[in-house]
Each structure stands twice: as C-alpha cells, then as structure tokens.
Design an enzyme around this catalytic site. Structure first.
Site, mmCIF file in Angstrom:
data_model
loop_
_atom_site.group_PDB
_atom_site.id
_atom_site.type_symbol
_atom_site.label_atom_id
_atom_site.label_comp_id
_atom_site.label_asym_id
_atom_site.label_seq_id
_atom_site.Cartn_x
_atom_site.Cartn_y
_atom_site.Cartn_z
ATOM 1 N N THR A 103 -3.668 8.669 -5.282
ATOM 2 C CA THR A 103 -2.599 8.247 -6.013
ATOM 3 C C THR A 103 -3.338 8.380 -7.596
ATOM 4 O OG1 THR A 103 -2.065 6.744 -4.500
ATOM 5 C CG2 THR A 103 -0.852 6.604 -6.496
ATOM 6 N N ASP B 208 0.944 -1.133 0.015
ATOM 7 C CA ASP B 208 -0.121 -0.064 -0.018
ATOM 8 C C ASP B 208 0.781 1.266 0.211
ATOM 9 O OD1 ASP B 208 -2.608 0.913 0.197
ATOM 10 O OD2 ASP B 208 -2.296 1.859 2.270
ATOM 11 N N LEU C 289 -8.532 5.451 1.075
ATOM 12 C CA LEU C 289 -8.612 6.466 0.276
ATOM 13 C C LEU C 289 -7.504 6.788 -0.635
ATOM 14 C CD1 LEU C 289 -10.621 8.979 1.967
ATOM 15 C CD2 LEU C 289 -11.367 7.545 0.254
ATOM 16 N N ARG C 290 -6.421 6.328 -0.143
ATOM 17 C CA ARG C 290 -4.899 6.428 -0.725
ATOM 18 C C ARG C 290 -5.126 6.125 -2.349
ATOM 19 N NH1 ARG C 290 -0.782 3.864 2.477
ATOM 20 N NH2 ARG C 290 -1.124 5.750 3.800
ATOM 21 N N GLY C 291 -5.897 5.239 -2.934
ATOM 22 C CA GLY C 291 -6.181 4.558 -4.104
ATOM 23 C C GLY C 291 -6.378 5.851 -4.837
#
Lengths: 334, 562
Positions: free
Chosen positions: A277, A191, A272-274
């Site tokens: 990014t 991740d 929410l990192r997806g």
C-alpha cells in the site's frame, strides 16, 4: 439526493483530501478509512468525492456494471448490448442494512407472488467497479462486517442460500468513516482499508471561521456556491485523470522499495500489505504531483496514511499512531 | 432549588420559539427533565413547530425509520409494496428516554438529520446522574439544550409568540443578512469555551439569524448574536474562558485555540464587545461543568449504569433454531421454505375463497416464518495471578485454591478461562483462552512463585488478551489476584515508585477498554494498595477472607455476576 458540498471548498483537512484523491487515482489502494471527531467534515468529504470521479462505461441495464456484454452474469437478464457512460457508482451502505440487501438474495416478491426462483442483486452488485461507503463503520453489525471482509478480499460475491447458487464480481473500494469514541474497529477490517486518516477539528481560529463561512454560504445558496467552485473542481478532476494516465509510467527505484521495507520493519506492521500500500500510495502521489519517479518525500508524505492503522496497539503510548509513524519515518528516512 | 425563578424556563421558551421559526436549520432541542407537568407543558408547546410530530422510542426498528416491505399489503396485492419510513417524510421526531439511546440508533438518527429532508429532533433526556445523558452525536447536531430539573411548575407558564407572528418571521428568515464578522465572532467565542465541533458556531449563526427574523430585523444584530451564543454554547462548553487566572481545564485537552496568544482574539475582526458575550455565556454555564469534564475523562462513558446490558441478539448467526412465526424486520430474515410449508396445507381452502387470485401460492401474513439462530456470547474469565515472592509467601496456595473452584464453576457455565501469571521481570500467559478445565488445573498447579511484582506487566498482558477475546466475540472479565505491592516497572526495572505509576496507567487503560473485573486482595492484611487499584480499574474490590476457598469463590461469583 441533495447537492453535495464541493470537494475543493473543504477547508484544511489536507491529509483526508489527499487520501481521497490517491484512491481516486489508484483504486487498487483499497480504500480510505476516515476516523475523527464529530463535525469534522468526514461524511462531507466522502460525498464530495463522488462528484470528482470520472464516469465509467457500462452495459445498459447490467446489475453489476459490467464493462462489456460478455462479462454480464448469466443470471441477469440483460436485454441491451449497448454500452452507456455513467458516473462511477458510490453506494451507501446504511447501518441498518440487512444481509439480504448487501449480498442480494432470493427475490421474495417473485418467490411469493409468482412462485419463481430468481436472484435479486444487492448493494455489493451495485458497488462493483465503484465505491462502497459506510458511514459509522465501527457501528456496523458484526455479521455484515464478516460478509464485507470476505467479499472485499476475493472481489467476488458468492451467494449460496435458499437454493440459489449465484456468483458475481464485486470489486469495490471501501470508504469508511466513523468516530472512534463510539467503538473500535476490528483489526481485520482495519487492515482491509488501504489508507487511514485521523481528522481533528481545526485549531486555528481563522481556519475555523473560514469553515463556518463557507458552510453557511453553501447552506444558504447551494447552487450558487457550487457554481463558484466549478473551476477548482474541474482542476482537481483533470489532475486525477492525468495522474491515472501517467501512473504506470511512474518509476519506482530499488532504493524506494528498500525504504518501504525498512519502514514497515521498523514499525512492526503485520503482513506485507503495508509495504504494498505504501508503495502504491507513493506512486499515486508521484503521479499526482507529475514527478517522474517515487522519491523519499513522497514516501514520507504517505507513510502516516498507509501505515498508521497497521501498527500493533501499544497501550502505554498515548500519542496517536500517526505520531508514532511520523517518528519512525524521521528515524528511518532521516 | 433556589427561590429565584430559574432562568432555564425563559430560555426553553425562547429556544422553542426559534425552533418554530427554523426547525430544520436548527436541528432541534435537547430537553433534560424528568417526565412531569413542566415537561408536558413544554411538549404541548411543540405544536407551534410547523412539522408533523412523530414519537419514537429507543427500540425503534429500522423498518420504522427507513421503511421496508409491507408484508400484508405485498401479499394482498401480489407485488412488492414498500412501507415508507420516518426518514422519507419531513417530521419533528420526538425521542423520549433519550439517555438510553444506543450508539446505533444515534448514528441512524444523525444520518436522518444529515440527509436534509427536513427533519428536526427533540430529545427528551430523562437522565438523573451526570453520566446519564443523551448521546453526544445527536446533541452535537441540535442547536439547543435546556435543563429543566430546577424549574417549578408554577413558573412553567407557556407564552410563545402568536402563530401570527411566527409566519412573518419564517418569511423574513430567508432574507436576514449576516456579515462575515458575525461568523468570525461566534467562532472565536466557541474556541474560547473549548468547543471543538464546527457545528456549534454554525448552529449559533443560524440561531442568530432566527432571532433577528423573530425580532423583526433584516440583519443579524449584536443582541441577536449575544443571545444566540447564550442559547447554543453553555451546554457545549468544555472549559471556562481564559480570562480567569486559574485555567481549570485539564492539560491534555485540545487547548491550542486557547493557548494561542491573546492578541489572536483581539485581532479577529469582531466589532463586538467580546467580553460581554463571554460574560453572558459564562453566567449560563452549568455549575457541574468541572464535574462533567472530570467525568468525561475518567471512566467508561455511558456504558455502565445505563441499563444497557451486553448485547446478545441471536438471530443472524450461530446455530440455527427452528423457524418461528413473526413479523420480519431488519433484524430477522424470512425463512422461505418454512413459510411455504406453513402455507401449503391451506391452499385449497384459500383458493376456494379467492377463486380469481393471480398468485400460484396464496400466502397470508400469518404464514411468514422467520429464521432464528442461537448465538451465545461466551464469557472469558482472565485470571491474572500475582505469583511474586510477597504473595507466594503469604497466600498463593489459598489463591490457587480459589482459582480452582472458580474454574470448576466456569466449566459448569461453559465459560472460557485464561491464566496470566506475573512474577520476576514480567508476565506470562500460562494458558491462552480455553475451555479445557484439565489443562487449566495442570498449569495452575505447576505455577511457580517468587520474585518481584511486575503488576503493570500483568495488567498489560491481561488487557491484550481481553482485547483479542473481544475481537472473537467473547465478553472478557478480569479476576486479578494480587497484594497490590507493585515493585517492578514495565521495563523490568526494580523501582517501586515507577512501578506504581505504570500500574496506575495500565489500570486506566484497562478501564478505558471497559473490562469488568474484580480485584482480590491476597495480602496478609488487607491494605490500601489493592483497593486503590480496584478503583482505578473500575473493578470490585474483595479482600480475600481468612476463610475456606469455597467462601472466596462464591464471593467472586457474586461480584462478577452482580
């Protein structure tokens, strides 16, 4: 160090090259993970990337590459106030590395010979404002992975051991490569990588022949080969620099944001990192392609890079996760 | 063993001669043979290779490989003295017992070979079975692979080119020209044998050049090309070339290069009689090629049977233990305080001995104390219990009894346990991994029975648990209690055929995850289905005996520990 194979001379592997270029444009993407078969040019590409990165200004002699004298940590004895320009650091994290080498530790030499307590900075200090490259990242010992996770997230390396209490900035871009056959990577570390690429051997005979030809030419006369590719290298470098300049001016419409969110929901990506990014990658791609704003094409292009490693593993779906992302992208974006 | 002289020996000699011409370009050789006179004579012949020989062992430490602090010299001189590692100086590295190489060491050696400081590697692979072999990461980087199992000592006469011939060959090597067609022909050929790695054609090309140099030519000849293919490709081939009518390769392999229409091969610009090369290489393919393909596809690679147990190296994290004297290497850290404490009582004596010593504290290597930690990797026993109607009717109560006894043992060993039950339409994790015996017992007692048998769903739930547990540093093991009569598919549909299919697929997935386990047959009469399932899982099979629960639990313990 021996001469690196020129980045532009790598045949095919467009996704991998794109991912590298995107991180060079937007360091906040959080690095690249390259997973793939043996002999597909994973390490070659990472080492080639170093030659593409623009130089940075640093205070001479500063162990953490501070941009100006005020930022130098107090434990470091920096004599000079002069700022010099040096290549972006690309630090190798070897597999057998000790914890002390990574975080820095009590300077054993000075402790044992002079009885002084001093801090000896480690690889994380040297990688500040640069890249940290881990080959065979899936074979890295767990305790080193734990360390890296912590520092990669906070951007600060805190050393509390042997009576030392030292902290220094450690903001770096993680670049990892590995062969999935040799071991899985923990989801927590997965991740942390912004983009991930799966590389496979080229299946086209002509492409393979070209790989062998270029590599052979490089092996026989590295300098001449690098000189031949000088122009293409300079071209990519210029485009990266130009893209960095226009990155902030690149627009992101609300529709693009909605697309990002819908994609991530449809894929069931954790956290929410997806989305973040995906958005940053698409913006970097738009800047690289000199577009004024982010379009669906950009999103479509970078979605497999930004999302394929964030999916929950489905034991029954034997198609790779990149294929799953592509399927969902086709569903959501039409 | 046949009466005809084995072709392996002349190939081995030829490979050695080529290695002597271009050791670093070709990377090295894998010698697959038991230790014995045949291998010894070949090892002696390695002296022809113009590099210093350094012998490694599978447990070689990082300090020996990459260098580190030379403690004794550092203390004596009062400044940091580095001990150069093997990676710093060009050498011919010889690794015996290469089949026991851990992935970590293989990666490190691969890095040494890749950094291009002039290393070559000889892997002495002493594996006996097909599943015991040197790591692929390294074999991929070495040009040659020779199997000397069938070579008799009488044949093993070493005749290498004289050193006088090798020197001019080395000089000539730099000027040997090769055309682009040579590379094309070798690459096309590699694709026909299903060789994916681009390193293979590259090594073959270098081999061809070395052959040309050795034979006194200034360009790569057709003969050299053919011989190079014969030397480099056979051990890497994953399928037979498509000239046969019955393609034996498995369907989901990367067949695209081969599926390409045949005109692709012909259109590739090779002036060489391609078929002759194919035939030549094919003649040298190992007879067990198909077995190897099958092996590679099924079963955990190299994990079981190599004698490599679960790692538990307790010196970097976990509960701290008292420091202990020892030699620091990359696996241990110096405990500075303990070291100084050990040195303090001797200071006056030592000062008297070395009146002029510059150090404030005189420390001897023997004072060095290392940090130690105890890190226990817990075992997690995942009980996956079939609570369906068929099993419930039969022997659910007995199974519960067995689980309860196992729980008690797990408690005694401080193992963690988890409980998954499957019945009706799906599986349920009744108890996430815990050490609480009471809780486990309570959940087990309250477990209802009845409904269909969604075996696949149960396996999926168990494997997800196992994977999560592994991420937390536990070593999971699976205890599956079922009668094996799956009749509910993964999506909840009651279709026996599809249910069995799903079960087989999930079982294969568990196998690839390398989860050890045991399948306990709870059917009234032991049947085939659970035994097949155990085979698919790579687990042990145990028919629940008509005995008391005590007997069952001891049988399970034996199966899981063994």
């Amino acid at each position: 160090m021996t001469t690196a194979f020129p980045f532009s001379a790598i045949v095919g592997q467009d996704q991998m090259k794109l991912a590298m270029i995107l991180t060079a444009i937007e360091p906040r993407l959080g690095g690249v993970l390259v997973f793939g078969d043996r002999g597909t040019g994973k390490s070659t590409a990472v080492r080639a990337l170093a030659a593409l990165l623009p130089p940075i200004p640093v205070v001479e002699g500063c162990p953490v590459n501070s941009p100006n004298p005020a930022d130098c940590p107090d434990w470091a004895t920096v004599i000079s106030d002069k700022t010099i320009v040096r290549p972006t650091p690309v630090i190798d994290l070897p597999l057998g590395v000790t914890e002390d080498r990574v975080t820095g530790a009590l300077d054993i030499e000075r402790a044992l010979t002079r009885g002084e307590k001093a801090f000896e900075p480690g690889l994380l200090a040297r990688a500040n404002r640069g890249y940290l490259y881990i080959d065979e990242v899936n074979l890295l010992e767990d305790h080193i992975v734990d360390l890296l996770l912590d520092v990669a997230q906070s951007g600060e390396n805190v050393v509390e051991r042997e009576g030392l209490s030292v902290r220094h900035p450690a903001r770096f871009v993680l670049v990892g490569s590995g062969n999935p056959e040799e071991g899985e990577l923990r989801p927590q570390l997965l991740d942390r990588f912004g983009l991930s690429v799966e590389v496979t051997s080229p299946t086209d005979i002509e492409e393979r022949i070209e790989v062998i030809r270029r590599r052979d030419a490089f092996d026989r006369a590295p300098e001449a080969f690098v000189a031949d590719w000088q122009a293409q290298e300079a071209d990519i470098r210029d485009r990266i620099l130009a893209a960095r300049g226009t990155l902030d001016a690149t627009d992101t419409s609300d529709a693009a944001l909605r697309d990002c969110a819908e994609l991530c929901v449809a894929l069931g990506a954790d956290g929410l990192r997806g989305e973040l990014t995906l958005l940053r990658a698409a913006r970097a791609l738009a800047a690289y392609e000199r577009a004024a704003d982010v379009t669906r094409d950009h999103l479509r292009h970078v979605a497999p890079l930004a999302l394929s490693h964030r999916l929950r593993r489905d034991p029954l779906d034997e198609s790779g996760s990149a294929a799953r992302v592509a399927r969902t992208v086709a569903d959501v974006l039409g | 063993m046949t009466d005809a002289p084995s072709p392996a020996w002349p190939r081995a000699l030829r490979a050695l001669a080529l290695l002597a011409v271009d050791p670093t370009g070709l990377g090295g050789i894998t010698l697959r043979a038991r230790a014995g006179p045949v291998r010894q004579s070949l090892e002696r012949a390695l002296e022809q290779v113009p590099l210093t020989q350094r012998r490694l062992h599978p447990d070689v430490s990082d300090i020996q490989l990459f260098g580190g602090t030379d403690i004794a010299a550092t203390l004596a001189q009062g400044r940091l003295v580095r001990d150069p590692g093997l990676a710093d100086t060009p050498a011919l590295l010889i690794l015996p017992m290469a089949e026991r190489t851990t992935p970590g060491l293989a990666a490190r050696l691969g890095a040494i070979l890749d950094c291009g400081r002039g290393h070559a590697l000889v892997l002495l692979d002493e594996g006996i079975d097909n599943d015991e072999h040197a790591p692929g990461t390294l074999g991929d980087r070495l040009a040659f692979h020779v199997d000397l199992h069938d070579t008799r000592w009488l044949e093993a006469r070493v005749s290498l080119p004289a050193p006088g011939d090798l020197d001019p060959a080395r000089k000539r090597l730099r000027h040997v020209a090769s055309s682009g067609n040579d590379a094309a022909a070798l690459t096309a050929l590699a694709a026909r044998f299903g060789i994916d790695s681009p390193r293979a054609p590259l090594l073959a090309l270098r081999t061809a050049r070395a052959i040309a140099a050795l034979d006194g030519h200034d360009h790569v000849t057709d003969t050299a090309l053919r011989e190079a293919a014969e030397l480099v490709y056979p051990s890497r081939a994953t399928m037979l070339p498509q000239t046969d009518d019955d393609p034996p390769q498995p369907a989901d392999q990367d067949t695209t290069p081969d599926d390409a229409p045949p005109d692709q091969d012909q259109s590739s610009p090779d002036a060489l009689p391609d078929d002759i090369m194919v035939e030549a290489v094919r003649a040298l393919l190992p007879p067990s090629l198909l077995d190897q393909i099958a092996d590679a596809r099924s079963g955990p690679r190299g994990a079981s049977g190599t004698g490599a147990g679960a790692r538990r190296r307790g010196n970097r994290r976990g509960r701290p233990l008292p420091a202990r004297p020892g030699r620091p290497d990359s696996h241990a850290r110096i405990d500075v305080v303990a070291t100084l404490r050990a040195a303090v009582p001797w200071q006056r004596l030592r000062r008297a001995h070395h009146p002029g010593a510059p150090q404030r504290v005189i420390i001897h290597p023997g004072d060095i104390r290392l940090r130690r930690y105890e890190d226990r990797s817990d075992r997690l026993l995942i009980f996956t219990v079939d609570a369906s109607g068929s099993a419930a009717m039969a022997r659910l109560a007995e199974a519960k009894g067995a689980v309860e006894l196992l729980l008690a043992q797990a408690y005694a060993r401080r193992d963690q346990v988890a409980l998954v039950a499957f019945r009706g339409a799906g599986a349920e994790v009744l108890l996430p991994p815990t050490r609480s015996l009471v809780q486990a017992k309570r959940r087990l007692a309250g477990m209802p029975g009845g409904g269909g048998t969604p075996l696949a769903a149960g396996l999926v739930a168990a494997s997800v648990l196992a994977e999560q547990a592994r991420g937390r540093g536990l070593s999971p093991a699976l205890a599956l209690l079922t009668d094996g009569r799956a009749n509910v598919a993964l999506d909840g549909a009651g279709d026996r055929a599809r249910a069995m299919e799903d079960t087989a697929q999930t079982a294969r997935h568990c196998l690839s995850q390398n989860i050890p386990g045991v399948v306990i047959d709870t059917a009234t009469r032991p049947g085939d289905a659970p035994a097949t399932l155990a085979a698919q899982l790579g687990a042990r099979y145990l028919a629940l005996p008509r005995a008391d629960a005590q007997g069952i639990s001891s049988a399970v313990t034996a199966a899981l520990d063994g």
